[in-house]
Design an enzyme around this catalytic site. Sequence first.
Site, short mmCIF file in Angstrom:
data_model
loop_
_atom_site.label_atom_id
_atom_site.label_comp_id
_atom_site.label_asym_id
_atom_site.label_seq_id
_atom_site.Cartn_x
_atom_site.Cartn_y
_atom_site.Cartn_z
CE LYS A 1 -6.58 2.59 77.14
NZ LYS A 1 -8.00 2.29 77.39
CD GLU B 1 -10.44 5.70 77.64
OE1 GLU B 1 -9.99 4.78 76.92
OE2 GLU B 1 -10.70 5.56 78.86
CB CYS C 1 -8.09 4.51 80.32
SG CYS C 1 -9.18 3.45 81.31
#
Length: 521
Positions: free
Chosen positions: A341, A281, A392
Amino acid sequence: MSRIALRRRREQAQRRRSVAGVLAAVGGGTVLGLAAPPTGWGGLVWVALVPFLVYLRAEHRPRAFLLGTLAGMVYYAILLRWLLGFHPLTWLGIDWWSSLGIALGAWLFVSASQAWVIGLWASLVVRTRLSGLRRVLFAVGLWVGLHWLWGRGETAFPWGTLAQSLAGDLWAVQTVALGGAHLLVGLAVAVNVLVAESWSTRRVGYAALAALLVASVQLYGWWQLTQPLPAGEPLRIGVIQGNIAQARKWTPDGRRETIETYVRGYEALAAAGAQLVLTPETAFPFIWSREPEPAAPLVPEIQKRRVPVLLSAFERRTDGQVATTLFALDGAARTISTFNKIHLVPFGEQIPLKALIGPLVRKLSPVQQEVFAGSLAQRLQTPVGPVAAGICFDSAFAGGFRAQVAAGARLLVQSTNDAWYGPAMAPQHHALDTLRAVETGRYLVRASNNGTSAVVDPLGRTARITGWNVYAAFVEPVRLLEGTTLYVRWGDWFALLSAALALMGLLAGRINTGRRVRINT
């Protein structure tokens, strides 16, 4: 015996019962905490709540909500101790003591925000006054239903599911392919309540049923592990774990070091025969253009080696907002597609109480602003075909991976940066990724900034895992698979069934209460 002596004896007995309740709650929370990674005594999950449930069953009017919240607070405080790891934040311009206060406050606040759900569960289980199998079904349905509901919305934080603690049990974890993590959680809660009912009523049948459930779960898992993995197109995927410290990553020198590290890692993996390379990330902690300049970092190397990359960086929208993005770059360094994300960390990347705490939260972010979230409808196309992506916090939510696999994704990739937090987070993150791999029947490949990076096969077995706070670059063979699990096809059917069971239990409890009132009058 005098009235005064009798009253004192009753008061002493009440104090002993109160102390017993506190000990049962604290003990249950502690055992749940020890069951979770990194301690990883997952087998304790099957009996962790038994003493607490026995106490609730025995007491006439227990303070169930307070004691359940206490149990939850102890559990989550142990589980989420890694939140203390982002102290100190002096590199963000926050003084040492203020940073400590922020870390402690976040740890306690997040723990409390999850703990009250267990308190509500305990309170409703007691208030309905159900017994026997109806109590078991209600307790299971309520636990799963409450956590399913609380795990939705922009402030959702579904970290610490009981299935997370059982992810290391390769036999038990196979059940998530049937009904997701909620099914494994429901089975664990059912066993706890059955054993507690057996203890409280002295009926062996409940304990026998609990043993049958555990044996069935283990037997099914053993059988699944004896089956060969499905055939699929082979792929050699490379992973770079740059291990760039957070405090350094955002400085000019850190940026140069980051670029050099990932360029060097990419060239080594390309030379080692990687067919696709995955980065962590925000491996590049700056804005990346969909049409990068020929001299942009990594572009000349990609065009020379012709090995595609899944590169994570920031993307800026036309309105000025930024997203944490995974760019699928082909062998000419052209952007094929992107994935933003989906699930943003509350009070970190997105601000629920924006008017009140927005300035403070923005100060805690290196990008100094809120980021925008991606959509569940997005699909990541890559040179090797459709891939299910997560960044994540996305791995805490099964729905995104499930939707992408249902749409044809043949591989899961997870790009994360756990360097913000303490080392206890990494094995918990790995447990979540294990659940996602088994739920979808796909290989999962994770690249982390500082560890751990890993490859997990469709049966939850870890094929490769790196250390913590070390540089690593490796190539691992995986297979691009097709076919779908029952969970991919049916989704959260068990969570919905659980919610229905909880509602029926509440109605049954009200009816029973009404009957008792009429009989007494």
